[in-house]
Design a protein around this motif. Structure first.
Motif, PDB file in Angstrom:
ATOM      1  N   ALA A 143       0.836  -1.205   0.000  1.00 42.73           N
ATOM      2  CA  ALA A 143       0.000   0.000   0.000  1.00 42.73           C
ATOM      3  C   ALA A 143       0.866   1.250   0.000  1.00 42.73           C
ATOM      4  N   GLU A 144       1.997   1.177   0.685  1.00 43.34           N
ATOM      5  CA  GLU A 144       2.850   2.364   0.761  1.00 43.34           C
ATOM      6  C   GLU A 144       3.387   2.778  -0.600  1.00 43.34           C
ATOM      7  N   ILE A 145       3.790   1.793  -1.402  1.00 42.50           N
ATOM      8  CA  ILE A 145       4.337   2.208  -2.703  1.00 42.50           C
ATOM      9  C   ILE A 145       3.228   2.717  -3.630  1.00 42.50           C
ATOM     10  N   HIS A 236      -3.295 -11.530   2.605  1.00 43.77           N
ATOM     11  CA  HIS A 236      -2.377 -10.478   2.166  1.00 43.77           C
ATOM     12  C   HIS A 236      -3.142  -9.392   1.406  1.00 43.77           C
ATOM     13  N   PHE A 237      -3.981  -9.827   0.503  1.00 40.24           N
ATOM     14  CA  PHE A 237      -4.731  -8.873  -0.321  1.00 40.24           C
ATOM     15  C   PHE A 237      -5.663  -8.017   0.531  1.00 40.24           C
ATOM     16  N   GLN A 242      -6.835  -2.852   3.317  1.00 40.58           N
ATOM     17  CA  GLN A 242      -7.039  -2.097   4.554  1.00 40.58           C
ATOM     18  C   GLN A 242      -6.073  -0.922   4.645  1.00 40.58           C
ATOM     19  N   TRP A 243      -4.836  -1.184   4.249  1.00 37.77           N
ATOM     20  CA  TRP A 243      -3.852  -0.108   4.300  1.00 37.77           C
ATOM     21  C   TRP A 243      -4.164   0.968   3.269  1.00 37.77           C
ATOM     22  N   PHE A 246      -6.680   2.949   4.787  1.00 32.55           N
ATOM     23  CA  PHE A 246      -6.026   3.734   5.836  1.00 32.55           C
ATOM     24  C   PHE A 246      -5.493   5.053   5.283  1.00 32.55           C
ATOM     25  N   TYR A 247      -4.920   4.996   4.072  1.00 34.85           N
ATOM     26  CA  TYR A 247      -4.396   6.205   3.435  1.00 34.85           C
ATOM     27  C   TYR A 247      -5.506   7.035   2.789  1.00 34.85           C
ATOM     28  N   GLY A 248      -6.705   6.487   2.796  1.00 29.76           N
ATOM     29  CA  GLY A 248      -7.820   7.215   2.194  1.00 29.76           C
ATOM     30  C   GLY A 248      -7.740   7.279   0.673  1.00 29.76           C
ATOM     31  N   LEU A 249      -7.078   6.299   0.068  1.00 29.37           N
ATOM     32  CA  LEU A 249      -6.957   6.295  -1.391  1.00 29.37           C
ATOM     33  C   LEU A 249      -8.202   5.659  -2.016  1.00 29.37           C
ATOM     34  N   SER A 250      -8.664   6.250  -3.101  1.00 25.05           N
ATOM     35  CA  SER A 250      -9.748   5.577  -3.805  1.00 25.05           C
ATOM     36  C   SER A 250      -9.126   4.736  -4.922  1.00 25.05           C
TER      37      SER A 250
END
Length: 422
Positions: A143-145, A236-237, A242-243, A246-250
């Motif tokens: 999710a971070e990348i 994992h998926f 969830q992450w 968490f970042y609020g990405l659509s």
RNA sequence: GUGAGUGUAGCUCAACGGUUAGAGCAUCGGACUGUGGAUCCGAAGGUUGGGGGUUCGAGUCCCCUCACUCACCCCA
């Protein structure tokens, strides 16, 4: 008439002022990556052909028909890299970088080569920006990348983009799924287009890539990989999702999203532009848990993405930074000498200055300064020379003041400061 | 690799099969001899992508070839 020697098909010259945009884009990428703790790595453009056969995949289109491969004078088969990840993996193994504290985070810029038929957003030599992370299993990094990629595109002024995410499973669950998919697709083979019938044989996953509306409707009913993931892959998926929340990405889960390279496992993603034509993937990437092992290295997982600079620049709304140019206008040989001396001093003080060796009228020189969008011009003729001064002209206002030679630098610095404070 | 479209000045584009292929922008010069941007005047810039054919005559029609563009394919 076209000259007989031109750039090779599918390649192009990047000329000023466009190069300014490239510099700016590269600088922004660098800034973002460094902010996320990535370090630059540089590897050769040419690699042993085997590197890509092994990693990218023997049966992929890239390897079977798109590589620039030649035999060098030592009889070795050399390939101009068509993608970047294998090179990084090679370097990590070769230099035992995996012995350092993990995870490893790298970024990279450079040209890639694929012998495709050129079209909009697709070139034979194109430029990618690439990031790789090795040795991090936590789904938070997936999710971070994606979050970083999205942020980077924001910084580059890319609007109308969409994040697509999928999981392609692992060596446990994918083979079973592919078998099932093939069986189900065989049943409706007749109704598929010719290309899809071929895909069915070679790589059934690509059925979902078809752009025929008819096929898209039919393949809707086929089993989707995310419904057949093994427990670990599913967990994992779900964690990745969830992450992302968490970042609020659509984002959109796109079961059709499969990658063209063999080594992907679990997470795959793309960010596409809604403003482009057929070649609309601005960046694409995913996880490759076993790539290192394929090359005989330790079993360290990896993930990353590659961003196509040509494509991104075609939709990026970035403007080059305005540079303050000081243009020298002089009359006569003596003034030229004095101007050059001043010019040199100012350059050493960090100013951008230009003096051109054309014996032209004052008017023509000022006109030239105007064309170059100079912020200031320094005018020097016989009169000024005798008095030890020059005329400093501010081009937008047209105002002009007399400045002694030894004060030019100080006065320019105060002027710059004043402007910043405005 | 397959298909379609387009090739005229540095750029953007005109020119019914019919004089010496034009215009705008850009370049250079002048009007204004040491003061730019606006305006006006002028100069320079072309083997009409290349080759062949039809025709009294081809930038224009036909064929071949090359390049570019878009799409398929594939992918960043």
């Amino acid at each position: 008439m076209k000259p007989s020697l031109t750039a090779i098909k599918g390649t192009k010259d990047i000329l000023p002022p466009e190069t300014k945009l490239w510099q700016k884009a590269e600088w922004l990428c660098r800034e973002v990556f460094e902010a996320y703790g990535y370090q630059e790595i540089r590897t050769p453009i040419i690699e042993p052909t085997e590197l890509f056969v092994k990693g990218t995949g023997e049966t992929t289109d890239i390897v079977t028909k798109e590589m620039y491969t030649f035999v060098d004078k030592g009889g070795r088969s050399i390939t101009l890299r068509p993608e970047y990840t294998p090179s990084v993996v090679r370097a990590i193994i070769e230099h035992r970088l995996y012995l350092q504290a993990s995870p490893l985070r790298f970024y990279y810029f450079g040209p890639m080569f694929r012998h495709d038929r050129p079209q909009k957003g697709r070139y034979r030599q194109f430029h990618q920006v690439d990031i790789e992370v090795f040795g991090e299993t936590d789904p938070a990094i997936d999710a971070e990348i994606i979050e970083m990629a999205d942020y980077l595109l924001d910084r580059l002024g890319v609007k109308n983009k969409k994040i697509l995410v999928n999981s392609v499973g692992c060596s446990n669950c994918r083979p079973n799924y592919v078998t099932l998919l093939r069986a189900k697709a065989e049943e409706i083979k007749e109704r598929l287009c010719k290309d899809c019938q071929r895909r069915l044989e070679l790589n059934p996953l690509r059925l979902f890539d078809c752009k025929e509306p008819g096929c898209q409707a039919i393949t809707q009913s086929l089993p989707k990989i995310i419904d057949y993931l093994c427990r670990d892959c599913l967990t994992h998926f779900e964690n990745v999702r969830q992450w992302l929340d968490f970042y609020g990405l659509s984002y959109q889960i796109e079961p059709r999203l499969v990658r063209g390279l063999d080594y992907y496992t679990r997470t795959t993603f793309e960010i596409i532009s809604l403003e482009l034509g057929a070649q609309n993937a601005l960046l694409g990437g995913g996880r490759y848990d076993h790539l290192m092992k394929i090359y005989g290295g330790p079993d360290i997982c990896g993930l990353g993405f590659a961003l196509g600079l040509e494509r991104v620049l075609s939709v990026a709304q970035i403007k080059p930074d305005k540079e303050k140019l000081i243009y020298f206008v002089y009359l006569g040989e003596k003034a030229k000498k004095k101007s050059l001396q001043l010019c040199r001093e100012l350059r050493r003080q960090g100013f951008t200055t230009l003096l051109e060796y054309k014996d032209r009228s004052l008017k023509a020189q000022l006109s030239r300064a105007n064309k170059l969008a100079a912020t200031w011009t320094i005018i020097l003729g016989e009169d000024e020379l005798n008095q030890g001064i020059c005329q400093l002209k501010e081009m937008t206002s047209g105002q002009q003041k007399t400045v002694p030679f030894d004060q030019v630098g100080t006065i320019l610095r105060t002027l710059e400061k004043d402007e910043k404070n405005k």
